[in-house]
Design a protein around this motif. Structure first.
Motif, PDB file in Angstrom:
ATOM      1  N   ILE A 250      55.220  10.431  55.335  1.00  0.00           N
ATOM      2  CA  ILE A 250      56.457   9.707  55.077  1.00  0.00           C
ATOM      3  C   ILE A 250      56.270   8.204  55.222  1.00  0.00           C
ATOM      4  CG2 ILE A 250      57.257   9.880  57.473  1.00  0.00           C
ATOM      5  CD1 ILE A 250      59.421  10.176  54.292  1.00  0.00           C
ATOM      6  N   GLU A 251      55.363   7.774  56.100  1.00  0.00           N
ATOM      7  CA  GLU A 251      55.095   6.351  56.264  1.00  0.00           C
ATOM      8  C   GLU A 251      54.484   5.758  55.001  1.00  0.00           C
ATOM      9  OE1 GLU A 251      52.377   3.366  59.081  1.00  0.00           O
ATOM     10  OE2 GLU A 251      52.473   5.527  59.505  1.00  0.00           O
ATOM     11  N   CYS A 252      53.534   6.494  54.394  1.00  0.00           N
ATOM     12  CA  CYS A 252      52.895   6.021  53.169  1.00  0.00           C
ATOM     13  C   CYS A 252      53.894   5.964  52.014  1.00  0.00           C
ATOM     14  CB  CYS A 252      51.722   6.921  52.797  1.00  0.00           C
ATOM     15  SG  CYS A 252      50.368   6.915  53.997  1.00  0.00           S
ATOM     16  N   PHE A 253      54.746   6.981  51.902  1.00  0.00           N
ATOM     17  CA  PHE A 253      55.742   6.992  50.837  1.00  0.00           C
ATOM     18  C   PHE A 253      56.721   5.824  50.978  1.00  0.00           C
ATOM     19  CE2 PHE A 253      54.775  11.686  50.519  1.00  0.00           C
ATOM     20  CZ  PHE A 253      54.221  11.592  49.257  1.00  0.00           C
ATOM     21  N   THR A 254      57.114   5.524  52.212  1.00  0.00           N
ATOM     22  CA  THR A 254      58.013   4.389  52.436  1.00  0.00           C
ATOM     23  C   THR A 254      57.353   3.085  52.012  1.00  0.00           C
ATOM     24  OG1 THR A 254      58.974   5.572  54.311  1.00  0.00           O
ATOM     25  CG2 THR A 254      59.407   3.211  54.172  1.00  0.00           C
ATOM     26  N   TYR A 255      56.063   2.937  52.321  1.00  0.00           N
ATOM     27  CA  TYR A 255      55.323   1.732  51.950  1.00  0.00           C
ATOM     28  C   TYR A 255      55.142   1.651  50.435  1.00  0.00           C
ATOM     29  CZ  TYR A 255      52.006  -2.084  52.639  1.00  0.00           C
ATOM     30  OH  TYR A 255      51.384  -3.290  52.636  1.00  0.00           O
ATOM     31  N   ARG A 280      54.784  15.568  54.652  1.00  0.00           N
ATOM     32  CA  ARG A 280      53.963  15.337  55.840  1.00  0.00           C
ATOM     33  C   ARG A 280      54.577  14.239  56.706  1.00  0.00           C
ATOM     34  NH1 ARG A 280      48.601  17.205  55.793  1.00  0.00           N
ATOM     35  NH2 ARG A 280      48.054  15.520  57.214  1.00  0.00           N
ATOM     36  N   GLY A 281      54.461  14.432  58.010  1.00  0.00           N
ATOM     37  CA  GLY A 281      55.028  13.465  58.943  1.00  0.00           C
ATOM     38  C   GLY A 281      56.467  13.759  59.309  1.00  0.00           C
ATOM     39  N   THR A 282      57.036  14.802  58.718  1.00  0.00           N
ATOM     40  CA  THR A 282      58.404  15.210  59.059  1.00  0.00           C
ATOM     41  C   THR A 282      58.383  16.675  59.488  1.00  0.00           C
ATOM     42  OG1 THR A 282      58.992  15.968  56.823  1.00  0.00           O
ATOM     43  CG2 THR A 282      59.281  13.625  57.313  1.00  0.00           C
ATOM     44  N   THR A 283      59.491  17.121  60.056  1.00  0.00           N
ATOM     45  CA  THR A 283      59.588  18.513  60.513  1.00  0.00           C
ATOM     46  C   THR A 283      60.610  19.321  59.735  1.00  0.00           C
ATOM     47  OG1 THR A 283      61.199  17.846  62.202  1.00  0.00           O
ATOM     48  CG2 THR A 283      58.867  17.927  62.856  1.00  0.00           C
ATOM     49  N   ASP A 284      61.496  18.651  58.993  1.00  0.00           N
ATOM     50  CA  ASP A 284      62.566  19.389  58.329  1.00  0.00           C
ATOM     51  C   ASP A 284      62.919  18.869  56.942  1.00  0.00           C
ATOM     52  OD1 ASP A 284      63.488  17.003  59.202  1.00  0.00           O
ATOM     53  OD2 ASP A 284      65.379  17.753  60.038  1.00  0.00           O
ATOM     54  N   ILE A 285      62.145  17.942  56.392  1.00  0.00           N
ATOM     55  CA  ILE A 285      62.450  17.396  55.067  1.00  0.00           C
ATOM     56  C   ILE A 285      61.582  18.089  54.026  1.00  0.00           C
ATOM     57  CG2 ILE A 285      62.559  15.336  53.641  1.00  0.00           C
ATOM     58  CD1 ILE A 285      62.840  13.668  56.134  1.00  0.00           C
ATOM     59  N   SER A 287      60.994  18.684  49.969  1.00  0.00           N
ATOM     60  CA  SER A 287      61.306  18.048  48.696  1.00  0.00           C
ATOM     61  C   SER A 287      60.374  18.581  47.612  1.00  0.00           C
ATOM     62  CB  SER A 287      61.164  16.532  48.810  1.00  0.00           C
ATOM     63  OG  SER A 287      61.479  15.890  47.589  1.00  0.00           O
ATOM     64  N   ALA A 288      60.783  18.407  46.378  1.00  0.00           N
ATOM     65  CA  ALA A 288      59.959  18.850  45.251  1.00  0.00           C
ATOM     66  C   ALA A 288      58.644  18.087  45.218  1.00  0.00           C
ATOM     67  CB  ALA A 288      60.726  18.645  43.947  1.00  0.00           C
ATOM     68  N   HIS A 289      57.540  18.841  45.067  1.00  0.00           N
ATOM     69  CA  HIS A 289      56.180  18.278  44.958  1.00  0.00           C
ATOM     70  C   HIS A 289      55.723  17.559  46.223  1.00  0.00           C
ATOM     71  CE1 HIS A 289      56.958  19.242  40.820  1.00  0.00           C
ATOM     72  NE2 HIS A 289      57.867  18.288  40.708  1.00  0.00           N
ATOM     73  N   GLY A 290      56.468  17.698  47.332  1.00  0.00           N
ATOM     74  CA  GLY A 290      56.080  17.029  48.570  1.00  0.00           C
ATOM     75  C   GLY A 290      56.288  15.538  48.534  1.00  0.00           C
ATOM     76  N   ILE A 291      57.165  15.045  47.619  1.00  0.00           N
ATOM     77  CA  ILE A 291      57.443  13.615  47.467  1.00  0.00           C
ATOM     78  C   ILE A 291      58.909  13.370  47.815  1.00  0.00           C
ATOM     79  CG2 ILE A 291      57.432  11.655  45.868  1.00  0.00           C
ATOM     80  CD1 ILE A 291      55.376  13.167  44.194  1.00  0.00           C
ATOM     81  N   PRO A 292      59.224  12.362  48.618  1.00  0.00           N
ATOM     82  CA  PRO A 292      60.631  12.077  48.944  1.00  0.00           C
ATOM     83  C   PRO A 292      61.471  11.841  47.697  1.00  0.00           C
ATOM     84  CG  PRO A 292      59.163  10.833  50.375  1.00  0.00           C
ATOM     85  CD  PRO A 292      58.302  11.460  49.334  1.00  0.00           C
ATOM     86  N   VAL A 293      62.750  12.200  47.776  1.00  0.00           N
ATOM     87  CA  VAL A 293      63.632  12.122  46.615  1.00  0.00           C
ATOM     88  C   VAL A 293      63.784  10.690  46.117  1.00  0.00           C
ATOM     89  CG1 VAL A 293      65.972  12.575  45.794  1.00  0.00           C
ATOM     90  CG2 VAL A 293      64.890  14.171  47.365  1.00  0.00           C
TER      91      VAL A 293
END
Length: 395
Positions: A250-255, A280-285, A287-293
């Protein structure tokens, strides 16, 4: 790059991603002889008075510098080193100078050059018949290729043949050098020795990785932006391909979201084989393809379809031909059904153990029973996961 590459003990995850972005940006800067790009110390960009004699590979785009210089260019007709007594000791001899003959379409010229230039020619592996040029101001030597007059010397060889240069031996020639923004960042982050471009380029080959600060990157961007406004530079974004993007956390996606907001951001291509999966880096999120919405909303998703049985069979036949494997009657159809049911990779992996089993049985080709026995010994991922689930274990 691959998503798992970001997990390094040397630098931060975000630094790896930012470096990949910087290496994909190509600002093309054009200037003529005598124009000074920068006078800062250390130089953020190379200047006309500080030539680059070791260009980077053309596939690694970056800062493209076009400059016009006085050079001696031609086909080498003579390469004769002259030796003299070593003034530092009474034993042995040293090269005092080297005589080089160059030939063009218009004529020939014999040059008497410094021994350091001869050392550079030895490093470039220059021999008689090569087409070279020597810069008048710096003495830098570059091998262009082999003269096409020698093209019929061998039936097959890995050599680049070039025509005999036109014009006089001494001429003005436009030279092109490439340096990536990422390399400029790294070179300015750890300057070594002098402040000329050779010292900057020399620092690139030193071991170890150094994190580049945002302040330094902003300075480089400011310089490039200034010349874009003046019309002497053009920013051509490249392409960053990230395979197994679901391995990022999740840190990399945010960056990544922040990097994509930049005006100098390249085109980014994500590749993944995941459906709905936990980020990765979360416990309950999930999402499709493992990428944040929020990042997925920025993407244009390319529709893909599964292989048909006929397509799987064609790939399997090509792989068997490459590995020199003979397939018996019905083997290709059996493997194609396995590939359609499980995956193409699993079907391809069955070829090697099935061929070994056939050899142990004294046969020269793979039979259907060999594939069946290997299918019982080695399970595909879907069958293995189903077996674990049936046994009551949590996946």
């Amino acid at each position: 790059m691959v998503g798992s590459e970001v997990y390094s003990i040397e630098v931060k995850k975000t630094e790896v991603i930012h470096e990949a972005f910087r290496r994909a940006i190509d600002p093309e800067i054009r200037y003529d002889l005598g124009v000074q790009i920068l006078s800062s110390s250390p130089p953020l960009l190379p200047s006309q008075s500080q030539p680059i004699t070791h260009p980077l590979p053309p596939l690694q785009l970056g800062l493209r510098i076009k400059e016009t210089k006085e050079v001696y260019e031609g086909e080498v007709t003579e390469l004769t080193p002259t030796e003299s007594e070593n003034p530092l000791s009474g034993y042995g001899k040293t090269v005092s100078h080297v005589v080089v003959g160059l030939k063009t379409v218009k004529g020939t010229k014999q040059l008497r050059l410094d021994p350091t230039i001869y050392e550079a020619m030895l490093k470039e592996k220059i021999v008689v018949g090569d087409v070279v040029y020597v810069e008048c101001s710096t003495g830098a030597v570059k091998r262009v290729g082999r003269s096409d007059a020698y093209a019929s010397s061998y039936d097959l060889e890995a050599e680049t043949y070039v025509p005999l240069p036109k014009g006089e031996v001494r001429k003005r020639k436009e030279l092109v050098q490439d340096v990536t923004l990422g390399d400029l960042d790294a070179a300015n982050a750890r300057p070594q020795g002098g402040q000329d471009i050779m010292s900057v380029m020399g620092s690139l080959v030193k071991s170890g990785r150094t994190e580049v600060t945002d302040k330094l990157r902003k300075e480089v961007n400011k310089v490039v932006g200034r010349y874009v406004e003046q019309g002497v530079a053009e920013v051509v974004p490249g392409v960053v391909f990230i395979d197994e993007v679901h391995m990022l956390d999740i840190e990399c996606f945010t960056y990544l979201n922040a990097l994509l907001e930049s005006s100098m951001a390249p085109t980014v291509i994500f590749a993944t084989n995941r459906g709905n999966s936990l980020i990765r880096g979360t416990t309950d999120i999930v999402s499709a393809h493992g990428i944040p919405v929020d990042l997925l909303d920025r993407c244009m998703i390319v529709k893909t379809e599964s292989y048909t049985t006929e397509q799987v069979a064609k790939v399997l036949q090509l792989r068997a031909n490459v590995e020199g494997l003979k397939l018996g009657p019905g083997v290709l159809e059996r493997l194609a059904r396995e590939g359609e049911k499980s995956s193409l990779r699993y079907a391809l992996q069955l070829l090697t153990p099935a061929s070994i089993l056939a050899q142990l049985a004294g046969r020269t080709q793979i039979e259907v029973e060999d594939v069946g026995e290997m299918g019982e010994l080695f399970l595909d991922a879907k069958t293995s996961a189903a077996s674990i689930k049936e046994a009551g274990f949590e996946l």
